[in-house]
Scaffold this active site. Structure first.
Site, mmCIF file in Angstrom:
data_model
loop_
_atom_site.group_PDB
_atom_site.id
_atom_site.type_symbol
_atom_site.label_atom_id
_atom_site.label_comp_id
_atom_site.label_asym_id
_atom_site.label_seq_id
_atom_site.Cartn_x
_atom_site.Cartn_y
_atom_site.Cartn_z
ATOM 1 N N GLU A 196 79.481 83.073 -12.834
ATOM 2 C CA GLU A 196 78.604 83.746 -11.875
ATOM 3 C C GLU A 196 78.573 85.252 -12.110
ATOM 4 O O GLU A 196 77.518 85.882 -12.012
ATOM 5 C CB GLU A 196 79.062 83.443 -10.446
ATOM 6 C CG GLU A 196 78.751 82.043 -9.975
ATOM 7 C CD GLU A 196 77.253 81.764 -9.910
ATOM 8 O OE1 GLU A 196 76.510 82.608 -9.387
ATOM 9 O OE2 GLU A 196 76.832 80.709 -10.404
ATOM 10 N N CYS A 252 54.243 75.022 -1.347
ATOM 11 C CA CYS A 252 54.265 76.408 -1.802
ATOM 12 C C CYS A 252 53.021 77.185 -1.397
ATOM 13 O O CYS A 252 51.898 76.854 -1.803
ATOM 14 C CB CYS A 252 54.431 76.454 -3.314
ATOM 15 S SG CYS A 252 54.566 78.121 -3.981
#
Length: 370
Positions: free
Chosen positions: A63, A234
């Site tokens: 990460e 969307c």
């Protein structure tokens, strides 16, 4: 008028209709989660190096490396890093110089310094055990809210939300979020969305799928909307305005700074300077610097100077124009350059130092002549 222009103000998307947090109901939340989890099962990435033998340590390192860096770039760095620092204890007990040498080329070197400090903190103060809450993880150096959520969800299977750049892009498009995602107002809205949409179960799969969607489908340019599991939900796709979202950061022209760097080699040893622990290239080894051509010429007056072609290196906030010059070494040169921060290093050993990418670019041809 195109769909991506507002009928009222006739400006691109400033008043575009959008689902808001208040109007996007529980049923649609569920549809969103189900679509994302179904995408993971069929298309989610499951074979990345840090997804094998998952642990908080392995997920954490990945990460941090993936912040502002693409997966393809990170993989070889990650594999080499993990070969050397297989455990958090080995990382904690290493020198910061060695850690930086394995980070050299990835950029944003404060990440590596924080990584090293965080490892030391966990080993020395937590006896090697990872905190199991977002707040506990956020208390550690270099770990923010999204990274904490990724560690908890991906390695501990806890229901914690994330909000990296990929997730921001997906949410901004699906909800047609107006405004730059880096602003406090928009960031707050995005976190509220992420927290609300993150499911209690299978959070690791959901978060991985959201990152994958942003990285491979809902990409910054040329998103493949026809293959997106969220296309029916969307707003940006409905408006034909995918390219408009997320809003770009308000443009501010980057200034250009100039630096002059002497290359001083004596008996195959080069003089390098350890940079301060904070700031650009913090803690790395670099060439000595002068802030003007005149100051460099004055320092080495009477000596032969061989000028290199200047080249530009770009940081997030400015461009750096680097002018390197080879200086013939003699006793006067050594006296001028004498400093506690400067040391001679054999050219063959510089590959093992933490060097900024532009400095490595300058030293590589010198090593090749040995």
């Amino acid at each position: 008028m195109p769909l991506n222009h507002c009928q009222a103000c006739q400006q691109p998307l400033r008043c575009a209709p959008q689902f808001t947090i208040q109007t996007f109901d529980v049923k649609l939340d569920k549809s969103f989660q189900q679509a994302v989890l179904a995408y993971y099962q069929e298309h989610g990435r499951k074979h990345l190096p840090w997804q094998q033998s998952k642990s908080p340590y392995r997920v954490w390192v990945s990460e941090i490396m993936l912040q502002q860096t693409q997966v393809a770039t990170v993989i070889p760095y990650y594999e080499k890093f993990m070969q050397r620092f297989a455990t958090i204890e080995s990382l904690a007990h290493a020198s910061v110089d060695e850690v930086l040498s394995y980070w050299s080329g990835l950029g944003y070197y404060s990440r590596a310094r924080n990584l090293h400090q965080c490892a030391k903190t966990i080993v020395e103060q937590f006896d090697g055990a990872w905190p199991s809450t977002v707040a506990g993880l956020e208390s550690l150096p270099g770990i923010g809210r999204s990274t904490a959520g990724a560690i908890l969800s991906l390695s501990m299977q806890q229901p914690a939300a994330i909000l990296d750049g990929n997730v921001k892009r997906v949410l901004c498009r699906v909800f047609a979020i107006n405004g730059w995602p880096g602003s406090a107002k928009v960031l707050k809205q995005l976190w509220e969305l992420s927290e609300r949409l993150t499911p209690e179960k299978n959070t690791d799969q959901y978060n991985q799928a959201m990152m994958d969607l942003g990285a491979t489908v809902c990409t910054r340019s040329k998103p493949t909307c026809n293959t997106c599991p969220l296309k029916s939900l969307c707003n940006a796709q409905a408006l034909g305005a995918q390219k408009e979202y997320p809003f770009s950061k308000p443009k501010k022209e980057k200034p250009t700074k100039h630096v002059w760097m002497p290359i001083i080699v004596e008996k195959n040893q080069i003089l390098l300077e350890k940079r301060p622990p904070t700031g650009i290239w913090g803690g790395l080894w670099s060439l000595p610097e002068f802030d003007s051509k005149q100051s460099l010429q004055f320092a080495f007056e009477g000596q032969t100077l061989q000028w290199h072609k200047p080249f530009k290196h770009t940081f997030s906030h400015y461009h750096l124009m680097i002018q390197a010059v080879e200086v013939n070494s003699n006793p006067n040169t050594v006296a001028i350059m004498d400093s506690n921060a400067r040391q001679w290093h054999h050219l063959t050993t510089t590959e093992n130092l933490g060097l900024p990418a532009p400095i490595e670019k300058l030293l590589k041809p010198l090593r090749a002549t040995l």
